[in-house]
Design a protein around this motif. Structure first.
Motif, PDB file in Angstrom:
ATOM      1  N   PHE A 120       2.928   2.432  -1.077  1.00  0.00           N
ATOM      2  CA  PHE A 120       1.523   2.687  -0.773  1.00  0.00           C
ATOM      3  C   PHE A 120       0.716   2.729  -2.067  1.00  0.00           C
ATOM      4  CE2 PHE A 120       4.183   4.716   2.417  1.00  0.00           C
ATOM      5  CZ  PHE A 120       3.686   4.155   3.584  1.00  0.00           C
ATOM      6  N   VAL A 121      -0.431   2.077  -2.046  1.00  0.00           N
ATOM      7  CA  VAL A 121      -1.281   1.976  -3.233  1.00  0.00           C
ATOM      8  C   VAL A 121      -1.807   3.359  -3.610  1.00  0.00           C
ATOM      9  CG1 VAL A 121      -3.377   0.959  -4.182  1.00  0.00           C
ATOM     10  CG2 VAL A 121      -1.933  -0.373  -2.639  1.00  0.00           C
ATOM     11  N   GLY A 122      -1.607   3.733  -4.874  1.00  0.00           N
ATOM     12  CA  GLY A 122      -2.117   4.996  -5.382  1.00  0.00           C
ATOM     13  C   GLY A 122      -1.266   6.203  -5.069  1.00  0.00           C
ATOM     14  N   ALA A 123      -0.167   6.035  -4.334  1.00  0.00           N
ATOM     15  CA  ALA A 123       0.640   7.196  -3.943  1.00  0.00           C
ATOM     16  C   ALA A 123       1.412   7.771  -5.123  1.00  0.00           C
ATOM     17  CB  ALA A 123       1.596   6.811  -2.817  1.00  0.00           C
ATOM     18  N   LEU A 124       1.914   6.908  -6.004  1.00  0.00           N
ATOM     19  CA  LEU A 124       2.680   7.399  -7.145  1.00  0.00           C
ATOM     20  C   LEU A 124       1.800   8.171  -8.120  1.00  0.00           C
ATOM     21  CD1 LEU A 124       5.128   4.476  -8.014  1.00  0.00           C
ATOM     22  CD2 LEU A 124       5.675   6.697  -7.029  1.00  0.00           C
ATOM     23  N   GLU A 125       0.559   7.716  -8.315  1.00  0.00           N
ATOM     24  CA  GLU A 125      -0.324   8.367  -9.278  1.00  0.00           C
ATOM     25  C   GLU A 125      -0.814   9.717  -8.774  1.00  0.00           C
ATOM     26  OE1 GLU A 125      -0.580   5.343  -8.196  1.00  0.00           O
ATOM     27  OE2 GLU A 125      -0.232   4.043  -9.932  1.00  0.00           O
ATOM     28  N   THR A 126      -1.150   9.804  -7.495  1.00  0.00           N
ATOM     29  CA  THR A 126      -1.743  11.029  -6.949  1.00  0.00           C
ATOM     30  C   THR A 126      -0.747  11.903  -6.196  1.00  0.00           C
ATOM     31  OG1 THR A 126      -2.382   9.879  -4.906  1.00  0.00           O
ATOM     32  CG2 THR A 126      -3.958   9.854  -6.729  1.00  0.00           C
ATOM     33  N   GLY A 127       0.395  11.346  -5.812  1.00  0.00           N
ATOM     34  CA  GLY A 127       1.339  12.108  -5.008  1.00  0.00           C
ATOM     35  C   GLY A 127       0.909  12.263  -3.565  1.00  0.00           C
ATOM     36  N   LYS A 128      -0.089  11.484  -3.153  1.00  0.00           N
ATOM     37  CA  LYS A 128      -0.609  11.563  -1.791  1.00  0.00           C
ATOM     38  C   LYS A 128      -0.797  10.153  -1.247  1.00  0.00           C
ATOM     39  CE  LYS A 128      -3.229  15.749  -2.939  1.00  0.00           C
ATOM     40  NZ  LYS A 128      -4.581  16.355  -3.053  1.00  0.00           N
ATOM     41  N   ILE A 129      -0.600  10.002   0.044  1.00  0.00           N
ATOM     42  CA  ILE A 129      -0.804   8.718   0.714  1.00  0.00           C
ATOM     43  C   ILE A 129      -2.120   8.791   1.478  1.00  0.00           C
ATOM     44  CG2 ILE A 129       0.107   7.076   2.391  1.00  0.00           C
ATOM     45  CD1 ILE A 129       2.887   8.147   1.834  1.00  0.00           C
ATOM     46  N   LYS A 130      -3.091   8.003   1.048  1.00  0.00           N
ATOM     47  CA  LYS A 130      -4.388   8.002   1.715  1.00  0.00           C
ATOM     48  C   LYS A 130      -4.306   7.272   3.050  1.00  0.00           C
ATOM     49  CE  LYS A 130      -7.061   8.128  -2.587  1.00  0.00           C
ATOM     50  NZ  LYS A 130      -8.096   7.442  -3.399  1.00  0.00           N
ATOM     51  N   LYS A 131      -5.260   7.591   3.913  1.00  0.00           N
ATOM     52  CA  LYS A 131      -5.275   6.966   5.230  1.00  0.00           C
ATOM     53  C   LYS A 131      -5.490   5.460   5.119  1.00  0.00           C
ATOM     54  CE  LYS A 131      -7.384   9.031   8.609  1.00  0.00           C
ATOM     55  NZ  LYS A 131      -8.432   9.557   9.528  1.00  0.00           N
ATOM     56  N   SER A 132      -6.370   5.034   4.222  1.00  0.00           N
ATOM     57  CA  SER A 132      -6.636   3.600   4.067  1.00  0.00           C
ATOM     58  C   SER A 132      -5.404   2.863   3.557  1.00  0.00           C
ATOM     59  CB  SER A 132      -7.811   3.389   3.110  1.00  0.00           C
ATOM     60  OG  SER A 132      -7.530   3.965   1.839  1.00  0.00           O
ATOM     61  N   ALA A 133      -4.682   3.476   2.600  1.00  0.00           N
ATOM     62  CA  ALA A 133      -3.474   2.838   2.076  1.00  0.00           C
ATOM     63  C   ALA A 133      -2.403   2.733   3.156  1.00  0.00           C
ATOM     64  CB  ALA A 133      -2.943   3.621   0.878  1.00  0.00           C
ATOM     65  N   PHE A 134      -2.268   3.778   3.963  1.00  0.00           N
ATOM     66  CA  PHE A 134      -1.280   3.744   5.044  1.00  0.00           C
ATOM     67  C   PHE A 134      -1.652   2.702   6.090  1.00  0.00           C
ATOM     68  CE2 PHE A 134       0.508   5.271   9.064  1.00  0.00           C
ATOM     69  CZ  PHE A 134       1.837   5.433   8.708  1.00  0.00           C
ATOM     70  N   ARG A 135      -2.939   2.634   6.429  1.00  0.00           N
ATOM     71  CA  ARG A 135      -3.388   1.656   7.427  1.00  0.00           C
ATOM     72  C   ARG A 135      -3.178   0.229   6.923  1.00  0.00           C
ATOM     73  NH1 ARG A 135      -8.088   3.508   7.985  1.00  0.00           N
ATOM     74  NH2 ARG A 135      -9.116   2.167   6.462  1.00  0.00           N
ATOM     75  N   ASN A 136      -3.506  -0.022   5.664  1.00  0.00           N
ATOM     76  CA  ASN A 136      -3.314  -1.365   5.109  1.00  0.00           C
ATOM     77  C   ASN A 136      -1.839  -1.750   5.079  1.00  0.00           C
ATOM     78  OD1 ASN A 136      -6.070  -1.541   4.702  1.00  0.00           O
ATOM     79  ND2 ASN A 136      -5.965  -0.870   2.571  1.00  0.00           N
ATOM     80  N   TRP A 137      -0.978  -0.779   4.807  1.00  0.00           N
ATOM     81  CA  TRP A 137       0.462  -1.069   4.785  1.00  0.00           C
ATOM     82  C   TRP A 137       0.966  -1.438   6.180  1.00  0.00           C
ATOM     83  CZ3 TRP A 137       4.642   1.460   7.118  1.00  0.00           C
ATOM     84  CH2 TRP A 137       5.906   1.042   6.679  1.00  0.00           C
ATOM     85  N   VAL A 138       0.504  -0.730   7.201  1.00  0.00           N
ATOM     86  CA  VAL A 138       0.924  -1.040   8.568  1.00  0.00           C
ATOM     87  C   VAL A 138       0.424  -2.423   8.985  1.00  0.00           C
ATOM     88  CG1 VAL A 138       0.706  -0.359  10.989  1.00  0.00           C
ATOM     89  CG2 VAL A 138       1.079   1.379   9.241  1.00  0.00           C
ATOM     90  N   VAL A 139      -0.826  -2.736   8.658  1.00  0.00           N
ATOM     91  CA  VAL A 139      -1.383  -4.046   9.010  1.00  0.00           C
ATOM     92  C   VAL A 139      -0.632  -5.156   8.284  1.00  0.00           C
ATOM     93  CG1 VAL A 139      -3.436  -5.499   8.865  1.00  0.00           C
ATOM     94  CG2 VAL A 139      -3.653  -3.124   9.573  1.00  0.00           C
ATOM     95  N   ARG A 140      -0.308  -4.920   7.017  1.00  0.00           N
ATOM     96  CA  ARG A 140       0.441  -5.927   6.262  1.00  0.00           C
ATOM     97  C   ARG A 140       1.834  -6.136   6.855  1.00  0.00           C
ATOM     98  NH1 ARG A 140      -0.398  -3.880   1.808  1.00  0.00           N
ATOM     99  NH2 ARG A 140       1.543  -2.744   1.444  1.00  0.00           N
ATOM    100  N   ALA A 141       2.473  -5.046   7.272  1.00  0.00           N
ATOM    101  CA  ALA A 141       3.787  -5.169   7.911  1.00  0.00           C
ATOM    102  C   ALA A 141       3.687  -5.941   9.222  1.00  0.00           C
ATOM    103  CB  ALA A 141       4.376  -3.783   8.152  1.00  0.00           C
ATOM    104  N   TYR A 142       2.603  -5.708   9.974  1.00  0.00           N
ATOM    105  CA  TYR A 142       2.415  -6.446  11.228  1.00  0.00           C
ATOM    106  C   TYR A 142       2.228  -7.942  10.956  1.00  0.00           C
ATOM    107  CZ  TYR A 142      -0.237  -8.602  14.989  1.00  0.00           C
ATOM    108  OH  TYR A 142      -0.680  -9.479  15.942  1.00  0.00           O
ATOM    109  N   ARG A 143       1.447  -8.272   9.936  1.00  0.00           N
ATOM    110  CA  ARG A 143       1.227  -9.686   9.617  1.00  0.00           C
ATOM    111  C   ARG A 143       2.530 -10.372   9.228  1.00  0.00           C
ATOM    112  NH1 ARG A 143      -4.128  -8.907   5.786  1.00  0.00           N
ATOM    113  NH2 ARG A 143      -5.657  -8.567   7.462  1.00  0.00           N
ATOM    114  N   GLU A 144       3.331  -9.707   8.408  1.00  0.00           N
ATOM    115  CA  GLU A 144       4.601 -10.306   7.997  1.00  0.00           C
ATOM    116  C   GLU A 144       5.535 -10.464   9.193  1.00  0.00           C
ATOM    117  OE1 GLU A 144       6.114  -7.863   4.912  1.00  0.00           O
ATOM    118  OE2 GLU A 144       4.624  -8.491   3.420  1.00  0.00           O
ATOM    119  N   ARG A 145       5.544  -9.471  10.067  1.00  0.00           N
ATOM    120  CA  ARG A 145       6.394  -9.554  11.256  1.00  0.00           C
ATOM    121  C   ARG A 145       5.928 -10.683  12.181  1.00  0.00           C
ATOM    122  NH1 ARG A 145       6.301  -7.558  16.439  1.00  0.00           N
ATOM    123  NH2 ARG A 145       8.308  -6.939  17.343  1.00  0.00           N
TER     124      ARG A 145
END
Length: 398
Positions: A120-145
């Motif tokens: 997730f983008v920015g998770a390593l720097e802040t130690g938190k997973i933002k909602k937008s980063a999580f949503r983009n990751w799910v959408v990207r996984a759907y596209r690849e699938r």
């Protein structure tokens, strides 16, 4: 004889639930799966599961999960976004707009949490997973699938078409051999049939050549899969469908373009999806009178920005002077490398846009500008403030 099952050190301890039924300690069972278990311990565990009727309940749970999984199949990006929202609300604390490590530890082990955080983008720097980063990751996984599913489906279709063609040839050979074995077909009959087949082959030689070249292109060369972003004849296209004879592409405006595979066989094809990390070039010009210390500060500021975005940019970059034009303009270029290829073109454009805005901010902070050369101006008519045109003054008298 011996110890009870719940007291065995090599087995997960049994627990008594509120309903009085004995259960298995799943945490201890998880530890057992990662450790070495003795044959006696495994035998006791199997006997315990069978005696408690856990196998039937597990089967029912698996069947229910399969039914619910089929019913909740994600079929669009909108559904993927909705699913991401639901998962985020269930994992994050109520009212929070991010997921912390403690939230994930309720479902995953600590080593698994550390494995998924870099996704997730920015998770390593802040130690938190933002909602937008999580949503983009799910959408990207759907596209690849989705892309993988389309690729497998089209490959299956092409194989089925090839199977039909091969089956027809095999049937013809079997019929000819059977007639020869039974003595029905004589040599004269075979000569006549062969001559007719040669005539048909001569008439359809171009078709046979096209089919053979298409088979070579699809199954031997196979330069792309469904969903790949390619460049053909200088135009960016996305592979929509692959068949034995043709390939369907989508242009940037969703116009479908049909290419014969025999034609694609002779063309150079650039495939973004199969490319490694790809670079980008940003050209700009500054005034030739810009001091060298400002240019040095400019390079340092660009380096700091790129290093602050390790998820977007490779630290390897260069700022070069291309040429000095008309002794007043210095042409420069910034060469950067993305941490991805250009398959996801909107994401590539977004990163490039952010970099351009950062360059603009750096130019403003350093007061780096570009000035045009003085231009010669010829005045042919001058108007006064009130808009009147003065009369020409005549010097001298009559």
């Amino acid at each position: 004889g011996g110890r009870r099952l719940g007291e065995s050190k090599s087995l997960p301890a049994s627990r008594v639930g509120s309903s009085g039924r004995r259960g298995v300690d799943m945490e201890r069972l998880r530890r057992l799966s990662r450790a070495r278990a003795t044959a006696c311990g495994v035998r006791r565990l199997v006997g315990h599961v069978i005696s408690r009727g856990l196998s039937s309940s597990i089967s029912r749970t698996a069947e229910e999960f399969g039914r619910s999984d089929a019913e909740s199949e994600i079929t669009s990006e909108w559904e993927a976004r909705c699913a991401a929202e639901r998962v985020f609300k269930n994992v994050a604390q109520p009212g929070h707009k991010y997921i912390e490590e403690e939230d994930l530890l309720r479902f995953l082990r600590k080593d698994e949490v550390h494995t998924i955080f870099p996704l997730f983008v920015g998770a390593l720097e802040t130690g938190k997973i933002k909602k937008s980063a999580f949503r983009n990751w799910v959408v990207r996984a759907y596209r690849e699938r989705k892309s993988l599913a389309h690729s497998l489906n089209d490959t299956k279709t092409a194989v089925q078409q090839l199977h039909k063609l091969a089956s027809a040839l095999v049937i013809i050979v079997i019929i000819v051999v059977s007639l020869l074995v039974m003595g029905v077909a004589t040599t004269k009959v075979l000569v006549v049939v062969s001559s007719q087949l040669l005539l048909v082959g001569f008439m359809f030689q171009n078709t046979c050549k096209t089919v053979f070249e298409s088979i070579i292109f699809v199954f031997v060369m196979h330069p792309f899969d469904v969903g790949d972003r390619c460049v053909v004849d200088g135009i960016q296209l996305i592979v929509e469908e692959m068949n034995i004879l043709t390939t369907v592409f989508l242009r940037y405006d969703n116009e479908k373009i049909f290419y014969p595979n025999s034609v694609l066989l002779t063309k150079p094809i650039s495939n973004f999806y199969r490319s490694p990390e790809m670079g980008d070039i940003i050209e700009f010009a500054i005034d030739v009178s810009t001091p060298l210390d400002k240019i040095t500060t400019l390079k340092k500021s660009i380096q700091e920005y790129i290093e602050s975005k390790p998820k977007h940019w490779n630290p390897k970059h260069s700022v070069v002077v291309k040429e000095i034009e008309n002794v007043n303009r210095m042409k420069m270029a910034l060469n950067v490398v993305h941490t991805m290829n250009h398959q996801n073109f909107p994401e590539k454009n977004s990163r490039r846009s952010e970099l351009l805005l950062e360059l603009k901010r750096i130019f403003e902070n350093l007061h780096i500008k570009y000035h045009l050369l003085p231009q010669e101006v010829h005045l042919t008519q001058v108007a006064l403030a009130d808009g009147r045109i003065p009369m020409p003054v005549q010097l001298g008298g009559r």
